[in-house]
Design an enzyme around this catalytic site. Structure first.
Site, PDB file in Angstrom:
ATOM      1  N   GLU A  99      32.245  27.050  43.669  1.00 35.97           N
ATOM      2  CA  GLU A  99      33.250  27.823  44.392  1.00 35.97           C
ATOM      3  C   GLU A  99      32.349  28.537  45.841  1.00 35.97           C
ATOM      4  O   GLU A  99      32.965  29.544  46.409  1.00 35.97           O
ATOM      5  CB  GLU A  99      32.798  28.804  43.405  1.00 35.97           C
ATOM      6  CG  GLU A  99      33.463  28.608  41.859  1.00 35.97           C
ATOM      7  CD  GLU A  99      35.592  28.605  42.233  1.00 35.97           C
ATOM      8  OE1 GLU A  99      35.739  28.504  43.635  1.00 35.97           O
ATOM      9  OE2 GLU A  99      36.119  28.616  41.297  1.00 35.97           O
ATOM     10  N   HIS A 117      30.396  35.500  39.800  1.00 36.64           N
ATOM     11  CA  HIS A 117      31.378  35.383  39.645  1.00 36.64           C
ATOM     12  C   HIS A 117      31.214  34.930  37.852  1.00 36.64           C
ATOM     13  O   HIS A 117      30.818  34.161  37.890  1.00 36.64           O
ATOM     14  CB  HIS A 117      31.938  33.986  40.571  1.00 36.64           C
ATOM     15  CG  HIS A 117      33.572  33.161  40.076  1.00 36.64           C
ATOM     16  ND1 HIS A 117      34.270  33.995  39.400  1.00 36.64           N
ATOM     17  CD2 HIS A 117      33.688  32.168  40.134  1.00 36.64           C
ATOM     18  CE1 HIS A 117      35.129  32.665  39.204  1.00 36.64           C
ATOM     19  NE2 HIS A 117      34.487  31.614  38.634  1.00 36.64           N
ATOM     20  N   HIS A 119      33.494  33.841  33.846  1.00 34.69           N
ATOM     21  CA  HIS A 119      35.016  33.589  33.452  1.00 34.69           C
ATOM     22  C   HIS A 119      34.561  34.138  32.115  1.00 34.69           C
ATOM     23  O   HIS A 119      34.817  34.094  31.177  1.00 34.69           O
ATOM     24  CB  HIS A 119      34.339  31.902  32.491  1.00 34.69           C
ATOM     25  CG  HIS A 119      34.754  31.527  33.680  1.00 34.69           C
ATOM     26  ND1 HIS A 119      34.895  29.632  33.973  1.00 34.69           N
ATOM     27  CD2 HIS A 119      35.048  31.432  34.867  1.00 34.69           C
ATOM     28  CE1 HIS A 119      34.817  29.029  35.003  1.00 34.69           C
ATOM     29  NE2 HIS A 119      35.461  30.048  35.836  1.00 34.69           N
ATOM     30  N   TYR A 138      38.120  56.095  34.504  1.00 39.53           N
ATOM     31  CA  TYR A 138      37.694  56.707  35.744  1.00 39.53           C
ATOM     32  C   TYR A 138      36.840  55.506  36.453  1.00 39.53           C
ATOM     33  O   TYR A 138      37.014  55.555  36.943  1.00 39.53           O
ATOM     34  CB  TYR A 138      37.611  57.587  35.481  1.00 39.53           C
ATOM     35  CG  TYR A 138      36.253  58.265  35.102  1.00 39.53           C
ATOM     36  CD1 TYR A 138      34.999  57.931  35.493  1.00 39.53           C
ATOM     37  CD2 TYR A 138      36.375  59.414  33.974  1.00 39.53           C
ATOM     38  CE1 TYR A 138      33.474  58.062  35.194  1.00 39.53           C
ATOM     39  CE2 TYR A 138      35.097  59.047  33.125  1.00 39.53           C
ATOM     40  CZ  TYR A 138      33.899  58.793  34.009  1.00 39.53           C
ATOM     41  OH  TYR A 138      32.701  58.747  32.743  1.00 39.53           O
ATOM     42  N   HIS A 179      41.727  33.153  35.413  1.00 34.05           N
ATOM     43  CA  HIS A 179      40.279  32.435  35.755  1.00 34.05           C
ATOM     44  C   HIS A 179      38.792  32.959  35.335  1.00 34.05           C
ATOM     45  O   HIS A 179      38.367  32.881  34.661  1.00 34.05           O
ATOM     46  CB  HIS A 179      40.367  32.181  37.359  1.00 34.05           C
ATOM     47  CG  HIS A 179      39.336  31.766  37.772  1.00 34.05           C
ATOM     48  ND1 HIS A 179      39.578  30.959  39.521  1.00 34.05           N
ATOM     49  CD2 HIS A 179      38.035  30.553  37.311  1.00 34.05           C
ATOM     50  CE1 HIS A 179      38.152  30.157  39.299  1.00 34.05           C
ATOM     51  NE2 HIS A 179      37.098  30.411  38.575  1.00 34.05           N
ATOM     52  N   TYR A 234      26.486  61.285  42.588  1.00 36.46           N
ATOM     53  CA  TYR A 234      25.795  60.304  40.725  1.00 36.46           C
ATOM     54  C   TYR A 234      24.736  59.880  40.845  1.00 36.46           C
ATOM     55  O   TYR A 234      24.011  59.461  42.155  1.00 36.46           O
ATOM     56  CB  TYR A 234      26.394  59.528  40.073  1.00 36.46           C
ATOM     57  CG  TYR A 234      26.086  59.469  38.760  1.00 36.46           C
ATOM     58  CD1 TYR A 234      26.287  59.715  37.483  1.00 36.46           C
ATOM     59  CD2 TYR A 234      25.658  57.537  38.520  1.00 36.46           C
ATOM     60  CE1 TYR A 234      26.011  59.640  36.339  1.00 36.46           C
ATOM     61  CE2 TYR A 234      25.122  57.578  36.923  1.00 36.46           C
ATOM     62  CZ  TYR A 234      25.406  57.848  36.254  1.00 36.46           C
ATOM     63  OH  TYR A 234      24.641  57.555  34.614  1.00 36.46           O
TER      64      TYR A 234
END
Length: 237
Positions: A99, A117, A119, A138, A179, A234
């Site tokens: 990838e 990334h 799965h 939110y 994916h 925050y």
């Protein structure tokens, strides 16, 4: 293993003689250690199975990335795998993740310093059902707004990379149709946290949607935007 006689770091000053070279090398080593820790965390937290998914981090003009087909538990400090922003391998002998086009596209088009990334199960399920994750919480604001689903394309292709970039427009995470997920951040921790938040929101929506006879209440775009404004203050200063 890294061969210092044939491999260049890609970091300005690191390949020249002098005091800067050891410092740059140490930076790469620390970044690789942190990358491997996050990659192993994706497995421990159930976001990937086996060698699926991949992690990368940018150090200067070098992108360290997990190698293809190697279980994260087997990676050692000597297994650094790095490429330049144009995809040329500059560190290590292990083949980078398949990838790689997707990771490099994100670095070239955003201010990302880390990409995760996965799965993840719930996120992948949602990617097969909708074109955008419904605003069930939110925390979507933490990802820039409603999370889009990138159209399906064969893994490891430039087409998938282009689809992901479009889904990431004004966002820091997206789903990949049938994916998985992709999230980026200023640090590995931030990219991982966004990944985990996305998987959690997908699980919440799937859980709420599974109750017979009930339809989940959703937030409006304005409500999410207001939450996003509050998030800017925050945490600890």
């Amino acid at each position: 293993m890294v061969g210092t006689d044939t491999v260049r770091t890609g970091i300005p000053g690191a390949d020249a003689p002098g005091a800067d070279a050891p410092r740059a090398e140490g930076t790469l080593e620390r970044a690789w250690r942190d990358l491997v820790a996050v990659a192993r965390r994706t497995v421990a937290d159930g976001l990937v199975v086996g060698t699926s998914g991949n992690v990368s981090v940018r150090v200067g003009d070098t992108v360290l990335v997990t190698p293809t087909g190697v279980p994260y538990g087997r990676l050692t400090p000597g297994d650094l795998c790095g490429v330049s922003l144009d995809g040329r391998q500059v560190l290590g002998s292990l083949v980078p993740t398949s990838e790689l086009p997707m990771h490099l596209a994100v670095y070239r088009s955003t201010g990302a310093h880390a990409v995760v990334h996965t799965h993840a199960v719930h996120a992948t399920a949602v990617s097969a059902l909708v074109a955008e994750l419904p605003l069930v919480h939110y925390m979507a604001a933490a990802l820039g707004g409603p999370v889009r689903v990138a159209p399906y394309a064969t893994y490891g292709t430039e087409e998938l990379a282009r689809n992901v970039l479009e889904a990431l427009r004004d966002r820091t995470a997206c789903l990949l149709r049938n994916h998985g997920t992709l999230a980026y951040g200023a640090t590995l921790d931030q990219a991982y946290d966004r990944t985990a938040q996305l998987e959690w929101m997908c699980r919440v929506w799937l859980t709420a949607s599974s109750v017979p006879g009930r339809t989940p209440a959703l937030l409006t775009g304005d409500q999410v935007a207001r939450a996003g404004e509050r998030m800017k203050g925050y945490g600890q200063p």
